[in-house]
Every structure is written in C-alpha cells, then in structure tokens.
Design a protein around this motif. Structure first.
Motif, mmCIF file in Angstrom:
data_model
loop_
_atom_site.group_PDB
_atom_site.id
_atom_site.type_symbol
_atom_site.label_atom_id
_atom_site.label_comp_id
_atom_site.label_asym_id
_atom_site.label_seq_id
_atom_site.Cartn_x
_atom_site.Cartn_y
_atom_site.Cartn_z
ATOM 1 N N ILE A 17 3.682 5.369 4.108
ATOM 2 C CA ILE A 17 3.010 4.461 3.190
ATOM 3 C C ILE A 17 3.845 3.212 2.959
ATOM 4 C CG2 ILE A 17 2.165 4.176 0.827
ATOM 5 C CD1 ILE A 17 0.395 5.871 2.648
ATOM 6 N N GLY A 18 5.175 3.376 2.848
ATOM 7 C CA GLY A 18 6.035 2.213 2.678
ATOM 8 C C GLY A 18 5.978 1.287 3.876
ATOM 9 N N ALA A 19 5.858 1.857 5.069
ATOM 10 C CA ALA A 19 5.757 1.030 6.271
ATOM 11 C C ALA A 19 4.447 0.253 6.291
ATOM 12 C CB ALA A 19 5.872 1.905 7.516
ATOM 13 N N LEU A 20 3.382 0.877 5.776
ATOM 14 C CA LEU A 20 2.101 0.172 5.733
ATOM 15 C C LEU A 20 2.166 -1.020 4.789
ATOM 16 C CD1 LEU A 20 -0.504 3.087 5.597
ATOM 17 C CD2 LEU A 20 0.148 1.709 7.557
ATOM 18 N N ASP A 21 2.833 -0.849 3.667
ATOM 19 C CA ASP A 21 2.873 -1.891 2.642
ATOM 20 C C ASP A 21 4.055 -2.826 2.909
ATOM 21 O OD1 ASP A 21 2.410 -3.419 0.447
ATOM 22 O OD2 ASP A 21 3.171 -1.973 -1.013
ATOM 23 N N TYR A 22 4.088 -3.418 4.111
ATOM 24 C CA TYR A 22 5.209 -4.266 4.465
ATOM 25 C C TYR A 22 5.244 -5.506 3.578
ATOM 26 C CZ TYR A 22 1.478 -6.414 7.267
ATOM 27 O OH TYR A 22 0.286 -6.968 7.691
ATOM 28 N N SER A 23 6.496 -5.809 3.130
ATOM 29 C CA SER A 23 6.763 -6.970 2.269
ATOM 30 C C SER A 23 5.940 -6.927 0.989
ATOM 31 C CB SER A 23 6.474 -8.275 3.031
ATOM 32 O OG SER A 23 7.282 -8.371 4.172
ATOM 33 N N ARG A 24 5.481 -5.757 0.577
ATOM 34 C CA ARG A 24 4.715 -5.589 -0.671
ATOM 35 C C ARG A 24 3.471 -6.467 -0.699
ATOM 36 N NH1 ARG A 24 5.452 -1.277 -3.286
ATOM 37 N NH2 ARG A 24 4.731 -2.328 -5.171
ATOM 38 N N HIS A 25 2.936 -6.865 0.469
ATOM 39 C CA HIS A 25 1.779 -7.767 0.469
ATOM 40 C C HIS A 25 0.482 -7.053 0.166
ATOM 41 C CE1 HIS A 25 -0.049 -6.197 4.105
ATOM 42 N NE2 HIS A 25 -0.988 -7.111 4.011
ATOM 43 N N LEU A 26 0.470 -5.715 0.368
ATOM 44 C CA LEU A 26 -0.796 -4.991 0.336
ATOM 45 C C LEU A 26 -1.479 -5.092 -1.020
ATOM 46 C CD1 LEU A 26 -2.729 -3.196 1.910
ATOM 47 C CD2 LEU A 26 -1.349 -1.235 1.259
ATOM 48 N N TYR A 27 -0.719 -4.932 -2.096
ATOM 49 C CA TYR A 27 -1.318 -4.918 -3.422
ATOM 50 C C TYR A 27 -1.087 -6.207 -4.210
ATOM 51 C CZ TYR A 27 -1.318 0.030 -2.272
ATOM 52 O OH TYR A 27 -1.496 1.220 -1.646
ATOM 53 N N ALA A 28 -0.224 -7.091 -3.722
ATOM 54 C CA ALA A 28 0.138 -8.308 -4.460
ATOM 55 C C ALA A 28 -1.114 -9.094 -4.851
ATOM 56 C CB ALA A 28 1.054 -9.174 -3.601
ATOM 57 N N PRO A 29 -1.135 -9.627 -6.082
ATOM 58 C CA PRO A 29 -0.079 -9.644 -7.097
ATOM 59 C C PRO A 29 -0.150 -8.465 -8.072
ATOM 60 C CG PRO A 29 -1.857 -11.037 -7.818
ATOM 61 C CD PRO A 29 -2.289 -10.453 -6.489
ATOM 62 N N PHE A 30 -0.738 -7.349 -7.645
ATOM 63 C CA PHE A 30 -0.925 -6.208 -8.541
ATOM 64 C C PHE A 30 0.044 -5.082 -8.192
ATOM 65 C CE2 PHE A 30 -5.008 -8.354 -7.980
ATOM 66 C CZ PHE A 30 -5.279 -8.709 -9.290
ATOM 67 N N THR A 31 0.312 -4.245 -9.175
ATOM 68 C CA THR A 31 1.050 -3.020 -8.907
ATOM 69 C C THR A 31 0.104 -2.008 -8.266
ATOM 70 O OG1 THR A 31 0.512 -1.993 -11.033
ATOM 71 C CG2 THR A 31 2.451 -3.423 -10.953
ATOM 72 N N LEU A 32 0.672 -0.929 -7.750
ATOM 73 C CA LEU A 32 -0.156 0.119 -7.163
ATOM 74 C C LEU A 32 -1.117 0.686 -8.208
ATOM 75 C CD1 LEU A 32 -0.953 2.118 -4.950
ATOM 76 C CD2 LEU A 32 1.036 3.514 -5.585
ATOM 77 N N THR A 33 -0.638 0.919 -9.432
ATOM 78 C CA THR A 33 -1.504 1.467 -10.476
ATOM 79 C C THR A 33 -2.637 0.514 -10.813
ATOM 80 O OG1 THR A 33 0.362 2.682 -11.418
ATOM 81 C CG2 THR A 33 -1.563 2.368 -12.828
ATOM 82 N N GLU A 34 -2.332 -0.771 -10.925
ATOM 83 C CA GLU A 34 -3.384 -1.757 -11.203
ATOM 84 C C GLU A 34 -4.417 -1.780 -10.079
ATOM 85 O OE1 GLU A 34 -0.756 -4.958 -13.827
ATOM 86 O OE2 GLU A 34 -0.890 -5.143 -11.635
ATOM 87 N N SER A 35 -3.952 -1.646 -8.860
ATOM 88 C CA SER A 35 -4.876 -1.614 -7.724
ATOM 89 C C SER A 35 -5.775 -0.385 -7.780
ATOM 90 C CB SER A 35 -4.091 -1.626 -6.404
ATOM 91 O OG SER A 35 -3.305 -2.782 -6.301
ATOM 92 N N ARG A 36 -5.218 0.758 -8.201
ATOM 93 C CA ARG A 36 -6.027 1.967 -8.347
ATOM 94 C C ARG A 36 -7.095 1.796 -9.424
ATOM 95 N NH1 ARG A 36 -4.992 7.067 -7.179
ATOM 96 N NH2 ARG A 36 -7.175 7.186 -7.815
ATOM 97 N N VAL A 37 -6.735 1.114 -10.525
ATOM 98 C CA VAL A 37 -7.724 0.867 -11.578
ATOM 99 C C VAL A 37 -8.851 -0.007 -11.040
ATOM 100 C CG1 VAL A 37 -8.110 -0.216 -13.824
ATOM 101 C CG2 VAL A 37 -6.061 1.172 -13.452
#
Length: 313
Positions: A17-37
């Motif tokens: 999962i960390g490899a998928l979310d390279y450079s934290r771009h996947l959810y930016a500008p949200f946290t993972l929890t915010e994205s789940r909401v």
C-alpha cells in the motif's frame, strides 16, 4: 496459522500500500481517514454522523472536526434527517462529488498499475485469495457474509459502460485466455448501445454490492422481429455464489416479456458452463451450436432461445 503469520502478512501488505501511495499523492490534500469519509459519503445515499462513526469506528470529536472542515471547504451539506429529526443528514455537494471521484480515479490507477505486474494467468488465484480473506475475516455489520438480498440491480451511471468493457476484457482474458478481439467486440456492443438505443425496449443492468459494481447484463433488440437479445452477462469472481447471475437474467426475462417481446435469444460458448446452467434454469433451450475460431481460441458457439409467451404461462 499463527499470530506471526498474520503480522508478517500485515507488514507485507502495508509495504504494498505504501508503494502505491508514492509521494503521498494518492489522497492529497486529505488524510487517509478523510478520504475514507469522502468515500462513504459518495457511496451511501442516506448518511448521518452516527452512521459514519459506526461504519468507520471513528471518535465523535475527530469525525466532527473532519465534517466541519468539509463543510467550510464546500464539500458537504448538512440538513435535518427525514428518518430522525434529531440527526443531520450529510450529502456531498457537486464539488464534493468531483473531489471523491478524483480520489477514486487515483486509487483505480494505482491499483491498476499494481495489477499490471501480475500475469493474467495468476489473477484468478489472486482474486480468489482476496475473496477468501474478506469472507473469513470481514463479515458484514450484521455478523453475516453478504447475501443475495444485499445485491442491488440498478441502471448504469457515468463510467459504468466503460466498466463493462474493461471487466469483460480482463475476466475473459484471465479465465479463458481470450485475446483483444473479444475486448473489441464488447466495446462495439457497448458503443452501439450508448450511441443509439430505445430506452423503452433496451436496457442495461448493473449489479451492485457494498457500493461497487459486481455484475452486468444487457437486453437489446435483435434483428428478428419481436425478439430481444441478452448480452454480456458477467459476475465478478469475488461476488459469485450470491445468485447474481440469476438475478440479472431474471431482470432481462421480466423486462423483455413486459415490453412485448415474444422471444429472448442469446449466443454463448460451451466453455461457459456456469452461465449455461443459469440460462437452463430460466427455461432457455439450446437451438444450435457450431465450432468456430474466435478470440484466439477454438470454441463451440451456442444459440439459446426462450419463448417468452410460454415462460409466462
């Protein structure tokens, strides 16, 4: 199976999962929890804060801060709930839905890149393994595995017709080694429907489970007068066993008979044993079969027919 086995798998999958979310771009500008909401709001038409807390196991104060931020940013609207005036119904605004769609698109692209590294012959095993883990460790909120009544049949929304093409091509390649000719055929069928169909006489159904599409089928006019054609029946491997194929075929039979077709026909291949058994349960009869070379394979094509007048007697 030991505790260490589970922990080793967790470490491995966390790295994936960390490899998928390279450079934290996947959810930016949200946290993972915010994205789940955002995801839950996009896939649950009747949601309030209590529902979100229960679904995501979130602290009430933390969730409240997330929702306040979303409201300030114009992502959500809150109004009194019709079910309980004491609660506040939460819906995504147009901006919120666009944001949720963007996050979903990023996630699809990242997972697609991961799947591209998996050989087609290994994908059915991977799908079955993921399904096994989910069904053993993640029963639904009632403590039961998904049931046929949890499946919803609906009309296609934006992107669903493209999903039909993509999933048909991927599954038939993985399970039957069909080549790109099959994807071309499915794309033409779907494009013809999208560009020119009579909504009173032709229809597409999407089977949805837990907010995601898991199956589809089409009913279109055939060249023969008074005849409809069933096309592109598909059920995702991890959703099989819930009689989704039967629900989809039943929908086509009921619709075709209701709008006045006399016959319902379909073409399939003899290697599709599970689909053939569904057709037989619904009264279809085999009327012809012929060997052919298609999609990179030697196959036996079959024509099936259902007398809709007889099926209603």
């Amino acid at each position: 199976m030991t505790v260490q086995d589970i922990r080793a798998f967790n470490r491995f999958y966390t790295n994936v999962i960390g490899a998928l979310d390279y450079s934290r771009h996947l959810y930016a500008p949200f946290t993972l929890t915010e994205s789940r909401v955002l995801y839950e709001l996009a896939h649950s038409p009747h949601t309030d804060a209590a529902d979100l807390r229960s679904e995501l196991s979130l602290d009430a104060g933390y969730l409240s801060r997330i929702l306040n931020r979303f409201e300030q940013d114009g992502l959500i609207e809150r109004a009194p709930s019709e079910r309980d005036p004491r609660r506040r119904h939460i819906t995504l605004t147009a901006h919120g839905r666009e944001t949720a769609d963007l996050l979903a698109e990023r996630a699809d692209e990242s997972v697609g890149a991961l799947l591209a590294t998996v050989p087609a012959t290994d994908r059915p095993r991977l799908s079955e393994a993921l399904h096994t883990v989910r069904t053993i460790l993640s029963p639904d909120t009632d403590g039961h595995r998904p049931r046929p009544e949890d499946v919803v049949l609906r009309e296609p929304g934006p992107g669903d017709l493209g999903w039909i093409v993509q999933r048909n091509a991927a599954l038939y390649s993985a399970e039957y080694h069909f080549n790109a000719d099959y994807e071309g055929l499915v794309a033409r069928i779907v494009a013809d429907f999208a560009e020119d169909h009579d909504p009173h006489l032709e229809r597409v159904w999407i089977a949805e489970l837990d907010g995601r599409p898991v199956g589809c089928v089409m009913c279109v006019r055939d060249d023969a007068p008074g005849t409809a054609r069933l096309r592109l029946l598909l059920v995702e491997p991890d959703a099989r066993g819930l009689r989704i194929g039967d629900q989809l075929v039943s929908a086509v039979v009921e619709f075709a008979g209701g709008v006045g077709y006399r016959d319902l026909v379909l073409w399939t291949n003899d290697i599709l044993g599970a689909a053939r058994r569904i057709y037989q349960r619904h009264g279809f009869a085999l009327v012809a079969e012929k060997p052919h070379r298609s999609f990179g394979q030697d196959l036996v094509g079959q024509d099936w027919r259902l007398d809709l007048h007889g099926s209603r007697e």
